[in-house]
Design a protein around this motif. Structure first.
Motif, PDB file in Angstrom:
ATOM      1  N   PRO A  44       0.813  -1.225   0.000  1.00 34.32           N
ATOM      2  CA  PRO A  44       0.000   0.000   0.000  1.00 34.32           C
ATOM      3  C   PRO A  44       0.844   1.272   0.000  1.00 34.32           C
ATOM      4  O   PRO A  44       0.520   2.240  -0.693  1.00 34.32           O
ATOM      5  CB  PRO A  44      -0.814  -0.116   1.293  1.00 34.32           C
ATOM      6  CG  PRO A  44      -0.858  -1.572   1.592  1.00 34.32           C
ATOM      7  CD  PRO A  44       0.453  -2.109   1.114  1.00 34.32           C
ATOM      8  N   ALA A  45       1.945   1.270   0.757  1.00 31.24           N
ATOM      9  CA  ALA A  45       2.806   2.456   0.794  1.00 31.24           C
ATOM     10  C   ALA A  45       3.493   2.679  -0.547  1.00 31.24           C
ATOM     11  O   ALA A  45       3.654   3.820  -0.997  1.00 31.24           O
ATOM     12  CB  ALA A  45       3.848   2.321   1.901  1.00 31.24           C
ATOM     13  N   GLY A  46       3.916   1.595  -1.210  1.00 32.51           N
ATOM     14  CA  GLY A  46       4.511   1.729  -2.526  1.00 32.51           C
ATOM     15  C   GLY A  46       3.521   2.288  -3.533  1.00 32.51           C
ATOM     16  O   GLY A  46       3.865   3.156  -4.348  1.00 32.51           O
ATOM     17  N   ARG A  47       2.282   1.811  -3.471  1.00 35.44           N
ATOM     18  CA  ARG A  47       1.231   2.338  -4.365  1.00 35.44           C
ATOM     19  C   ARG A  47       0.966   3.812  -4.069  1.00 35.44           C
ATOM     20  O   ARG A  47       0.789   4.608  -5.001  1.00 35.44           O
ATOM     21  CB  ARG A  47      -0.049   1.515  -4.155  1.00 35.44           C
ATOM     22  CG  ARG A  47      -1.292   2.074  -4.842  1.00 35.44           C
ATOM     23  CD  ARG A  47      -1.257   1.849  -6.338  1.00 35.44           C
ATOM     24  NE  ARG A  47      -2.461   2.371  -6.941  1.00 35.44           N
ATOM     25  CZ  ARG A  47      -2.614   3.577  -7.461  1.00 35.44           C
ATOM     26  NH1 ARG A  47      -1.592   4.425  -7.444  1.00 35.44           N
ATOM     27  NH2 ARG A  47      -3.756   3.964  -7.997  1.00 35.44           N
ATOM     28  N   LEU A  48       0.949   4.179  -2.789  1.00 32.45           N
ATOM     29  CA  LEU A  48       0.718   5.574  -2.417  1.00 32.45           C
ATOM     30  C   LEU A  48       1.828   6.477  -2.948  1.00 32.45           C
ATOM     31  O   LEU A  48       1.566   7.561  -3.476  1.00 32.45           O
ATOM     32  CB  LEU A  48       0.620   5.694  -0.893  1.00 32.45           C
ATOM     33  CG  LEU A  48       0.327   7.087  -0.322  1.00 32.45           C
ATOM     34  CD1 LEU A  48      -1.028   7.584  -0.805  1.00 32.45           C
ATOM     35  CD2 LEU A  48       0.374   7.062   1.201  1.00 32.45           C
ATOM     36  N   GLY A  49       3.070   6.025  -2.827  1.00 28.05           N
ATOM     37  CA  GLY A  49       4.183   6.806  -3.343  1.00 28.05           C
ATOM     38  C   GLY A  49       4.129   6.945  -4.856  1.00 28.05           C
ATOM     39  O   GLY A  49       4.431   8.014  -5.401  1.00 28.05           O
ATOM     40  N   ASP A  50       3.749   5.863  -5.554  1.00 29.35           N
ATOM     41  CA  ASP A  50       3.616   5.926  -7.008  1.00 29.35           C
ATOM     42  C   ASP A  50       2.572   6.957  -7.420  1.00 29.35           C
ATOM     43  O   ASP A  50       2.751   7.705  -8.387  1.00 29.35           O
ATOM     44  CB  ASP A  50       3.213   4.556  -7.569  1.00 29.35           C
ATOM     45  CG  ASP A  50       4.331   3.534  -7.489  1.00 29.35           C
ATOM     46  OD1 ASP A  50       5.502   3.933  -7.346  1.00 29.35           O
ATOM     47  OD2 ASP A  50       4.028   2.330  -7.574  1.00 29.35           O
ATOM     48  N   ALA A  51       1.444   6.987  -6.699  1.00 28.20           N
ATOM     49  CA  ALA A  51       0.318   7.821  -7.100  1.00 28.20           C
ATOM     50  C   ALA A  51       0.462   9.274  -6.665  1.00 28.20           C
ATOM     51  O   ALA A  51      -0.009  10.179  -7.353  1.00 28.20           O
ATOM     52  CB  ALA A  51      -0.973   7.243  -6.523  1.00 28.20           C
ATOM     53  N   ARG A  52       1.104   9.513  -5.543  1.00 28.45           N
ATOM     54  CA  ARG A  52       1.173  10.869  -4.996  1.00 28.45           C
ATOM     55  C   ARG A  52       2.607  11.397  -4.999  1.00 28.45           C
ATOM     56  O   ARG A  52       3.076  11.896  -5.998  1.00 28.45           O
ATOM     57  CB  ARG A  52       0.583  10.881  -3.577  1.00 28.45           C
ATOM     58  CG  ARG A  52      -0.893  10.494  -3.528  1.00 28.45           C
ATOM     59  CD  ARG A  52      -1.773  11.530  -4.218  1.00 28.45           C
ATOM     60  NE  ARG A  52      -3.170  11.137  -4.250  1.00 28.45           N
ATOM     61  CZ  ARG A  52      -4.057  11.354  -3.286  1.00 28.45           C
ATOM     62  NH1 ARG A  52      -3.666  11.936  -2.168  1.00 28.45           N
ATOM     63  NH2 ARG A  52      -5.308  10.977  -3.428  1.00 28.45           N
ATOM     64  N   SER A  53       3.283  11.260  -3.886  1.00 31.79           N
ATOM     65  CA  SER A  53       4.626  11.831  -3.753  1.00 31.79           C
ATOM     66  C   SER A  53       5.509  10.870  -2.979  1.00 31.79           C
ATOM     67  O   SER A  53       5.277  10.632  -1.782  1.00 31.79           O
ATOM     68  CB  SER A  53       4.555  13.178  -3.027  1.00 31.79           C
ATOM     69  OG  SER A  53       5.844  13.606  -2.621  1.00 31.79           O
ATOM     70  N   ARG A  54       6.518  10.314  -3.649  1.00 33.52           N
ATOM     71  CA  ARG A  54       7.432   9.402  -2.956  1.00 33.52           C
ATOM     72  C   ARG A  54       8.169  10.129  -1.839  1.00 33.52           C
ATOM     73  O   ARG A  54       8.430   9.557  -0.784  1.00 33.52           O
ATOM     74  CB  ARG A  54       8.426   8.806  -3.951  1.00 33.52           C
ATOM     75  CG  ARG A  54       7.791   7.831  -4.937  1.00 33.52           C
ATOM     76  CD  ARG A  54       8.824   7.065  -5.745  1.00 33.52           C
ATOM     77  NE  ARG A  54       8.157   6.130  -6.648  1.00 33.52           N
ATOM     78  CZ  ARG A  54       8.107   6.269  -7.965  1.00 33.52           C
ATOM     79  NH1 ARG A  54       8.708   7.289  -8.547  1.00 33.52           N
ATOM     80  NH2 ARG A  54       7.473   5.375  -8.707  1.00 33.52           N
ATOM     81  N   ARG A  55       8.517  11.393  -2.073  1.00 32.94           N
ATOM     82  CA  ARG A  55       9.230  12.143  -1.042  1.00 32.94           C
ATOM     83  C   ARG A  55       8.367  12.323   0.197  1.00 32.94           C
ATOM     84  O   ARG A  55       8.824  12.127   1.325  1.00 32.94           O
ATOM     85  CB  ARG A  55       9.669  13.505  -1.576  1.00 32.94           C
ATOM     86  CG  ARG A  55      10.489  14.307  -0.553  1.00 32.94           C
ATOM     87  CD  ARG A  55      10.972  15.624  -1.103  1.00 32.94           C
ATOM     88  NE  ARG A  55       9.880  16.582  -1.290  1.00 32.94           N
ATOM     89  CZ  ARG A  55      10.057  17.846  -1.668  1.00 32.94           C
ATOM     90  NH1 ARG A  55      11.275  18.283  -1.942  1.00 32.94           N
ATOM     91  NH2 ARG A  55       9.035  18.650  -1.808  1.00 32.94           N
ATOM     92  N   ALA A  56       7.107  12.712   0.023  1.00 31.36           N
ATOM     93  CA  ALA A  56       6.218  12.938   1.166  1.00 31.36           C
ATOM     94  C   ALA A  56       5.984  11.643   1.949  1.00 31.36           C
ATOM     95  O   ALA A  56       5.993  11.636   3.186  1.00 31.36           O
ATOM     96  CB  ALA A  56       4.886  13.521   0.696  1.00 31.36           C
ATOM     97  N   VAL A  57       5.779  10.544   1.232  1.00 34.76           N
ATOM     98  CA  VAL A  57       5.541   9.256   1.906  1.00 34.76           C
ATOM     99  C   VAL A  57       6.802   8.801   2.623  1.00 34.76           C
ATOM    100  O   VAL A  57       6.755   8.289   3.752  1.00 34.76           O
ATOM    101  CB  VAL A  57       5.068   8.211   0.884  1.00 34.76           C
ATOM    102  CG1 VAL A  57       4.891   6.841   1.556  1.00 34.76           C
ATOM    103  CG2 VAL A  57       3.746   8.636   0.250  1.00 34.76           C
ATOM    104  N   PHE A  58       7.960   8.976   1.984  1.00 36.22           N
ATOM    105  CA  PHE A  58       9.240   8.634   2.610  1.00 36.22           C
ATOM    106  C   PHE A  58       9.415   9.401   3.929  1.00 36.22           C
ATOM    107  O   PHE A  58       9.762   8.826   4.970  1.00 36.22           O
ATOM    108  CB  PHE A  58      10.379   8.963   1.652  1.00 36.22           C
ATOM    109  CG  PHE A  58      11.758   8.678   2.184  1.00 36.22           C
ATOM    110  CD1 PHE A  58      12.382   7.474   1.928  1.00 36.22           C
ATOM    111  CD2 PHE A  58      12.442   9.624   2.942  1.00 36.22           C
ATOM    112  CE1 PHE A  58      13.654   7.205   2.414  1.00 36.22           C
ATOM    113  CE2 PHE A  58      13.704   9.367   3.434  1.00 36.22           C
ATOM    114  CZ  PHE A  58      14.317   8.157   3.164  1.00 36.22           C
TER     115      PHE A  58
END
Length: 456
Positions: A44-58
């Motif tokens: 789910p986190a990988g999908r979230l980073g793909d769709a939104r912002s990898r930097r913000a999720v990181f």
């Protein structure tokens, strides 16, 4: 941080047991519970980073991991510590898939292999520093309180890394043209049914292995239930992916490099991650090593792994899968040598006797993890790099949980039968770990033979 927190905790387990009066199952939960939560968050986190912002999720994962480390260091009971480790694991699962996503996004061809090689070297260095740092902290602050600093050490790392991440990691690029409403809606749609099916299936699959306080055979009924949920997940994703963006595109598995790499990671991580769990307990509880000496004894593996990973990343495009096969053979050879050393020597001599075997196994491991990750993700589109990396990492976490539970059970059952036979317990547990690595080697050999027949 996420990998340091595995190796550094290994040497602290005897101190944690003494300070908080931890049970055997509690100790396994400290490690396997971390892997369980880690595995549930990855895709789910990988999908979230793909769709939104990898930097913000990181950065969100990094901040949560730092906070959970502070809570773990302040733990006053077994339940408190295990709960904090679950949060730590979930935060690590949010953070890690963004790393492979960034590498896929920023590098191409041979440069990508070198980037993954440097990532592997970083993993090796973290693994090397972990036992030494953990042992040193326990030596400085004492067995009763030193283990707390094993978690507190993450705080300065997190405080420094957060602003650096904000400055250096790329923000999402603005769309050059107006985005159609259907595409925007697909980007916001996180496939809640798919998430629930995948999360439920992963939880049921891992829970019997990490839940050692649940005695009896009924817990294994969760495995067929997990298989049903995961089969439903595959069917749902295929149907959902026809019109919208699913959590995981099943077309990823049409690439043999990806499907084989995921399987190999699953089996290999079941073998090698459990070795350090039982080796630390064997040295400290069975041979009365200090935490610092136990950390020094584990260091040859980590140093060999870090050095070989950097080299493997540079040459993987030249040698391909045979490089991974050779690495697996070296791991088997090195671990078998460590088992022989423990059979022949004990006490202070065993740490010296295992230096060369663990160094050989470490070199082999460095030629497995980073090169396999490069080959596995080589055909993955950048747009799905995070979720694809999350699936690969999930396989690794499931393997780790299964391996720690299975190898740990063999180890503890021998100790329960004979409290003085620490060497025998370690050798039996190590034999099972070697069996997992041999299975990974057979997978790699089968693929190598297939490629040779095709070339002929």
């Amino acid at each position: 941080m996420t990998l340091l927190d595995v190796s550094i905790v290994n040497v602290a387990l005897p101190s944690v047991r003494s300070s908080l009066r931890m049970s055997d199952s509690g100790l396994q939960w400290v490690l396997s519970g971390y892997a369980l939560a880690f595995g549930l968050a990855l895709v789910p986190a990988g999908r979230l980073g793909d769709a939104r912002s990898r930097r913000a999720v990181f950065m969100a994962g990094l901040a949560l991991f730092t906070a959970a480390s502070a809570v773990a260091g302040a733990a006053q009971s077994e339940a408190w510590l295990v709960s904090a480790r679950l949060v730590q694991g979930a935060a690590g699962g949010v953070l890690v898939p963004q790393v492979s996503g960034f590498i896929q996004q920023l590098f191409r061809g041979a440069e990508r292999g070198r980037a993954f090689g440097l990532l592997g070297a970083t993993i090796g260095i973290s693994t090397a520093v972990g036992p030494l740092l953990g042992g040193l902290l326990i030596q400085l602050f004492g067995a009763q309180q030193g283990w707390r600093w094993v978690f507190y050490v993450n705080l300065p790392i997190g405080f420094v890394a957060l602003p650096v991440a904000y400055r250096l990691l790329p923000a999402p690029a603005p769309a050059p043209v107006p985005v159609p409403k259907s595409a925007a809606r697909a980007g916001r749609d996180f496939d809640p049914v798919g998430l629930l099916l995948l999360g439920g299936g992963t939880l049921l699959l891992m829970l019997p292995f990490v839940q050692q306080t649940w005695h009896g055979d009924t817990k294994w009924l969760l495995l067929p239930a997990a298989a049903l949920l995961l089969a439903a997940f595959v069917g749902w994703e295929r149907r959902y992916g026809r019109h919208r963006e699913p959590v995981v595109r099943m077309s990823l598995f049409h690439a043999r490099s990806y499907s084989l790499g995921v399987l190999l990671s699953l089996v290999y991580f079941a073998g090698f991650t459990a070795v350090f769990f039982i080796f630390s307990l064997y040295l400290q509880s069975g041979q009365h090593y200090s935490a610092l000496l136990a950390g020094l004894s584990i260091t040859p593996f980590a140093l060999g792994s870090g050095a070989a990973a950097a080299v493997g990343g540079r040459v993987v495009h030249r040698f391909g899968r045979p490089l991974v096969t050779a690495g697996l053979a070296l791991v088997v050879l090195g671990l078998a040598g460590a088992a022989l050393a423990v059979h022949l020597w004990s006490g202070r001599l065993v740490g010296w006797a295992t230096v060369v075997p663990l160094l050989v196994a470490g070199v082999g491991s460095g030629l497995v993890i980073a090169p396999n990750q490069t080959l596995t993700l080589s055909e993955v589109p950048v747009a799905t790099a995070g979720s694809a990396g999350g699936v690969l990492q999930t396989a690794q976490r499931i393997g780790s949980a299964v391996g720690i539970a299975a190898v740990g059970s063999v180890f503890f059952s021998r100790i329960a039968a004979d409290h003085d036979d620490w060497g025998g317990a370690f050798q039996r547990g190590l034999a099972l770990a070697i069996g997992f690595v041999v299975l990974a080697l057979l997978v790699a050999l089968a693929d190598a033979l297939r490629l040779r027949r095709r070339a002929g």
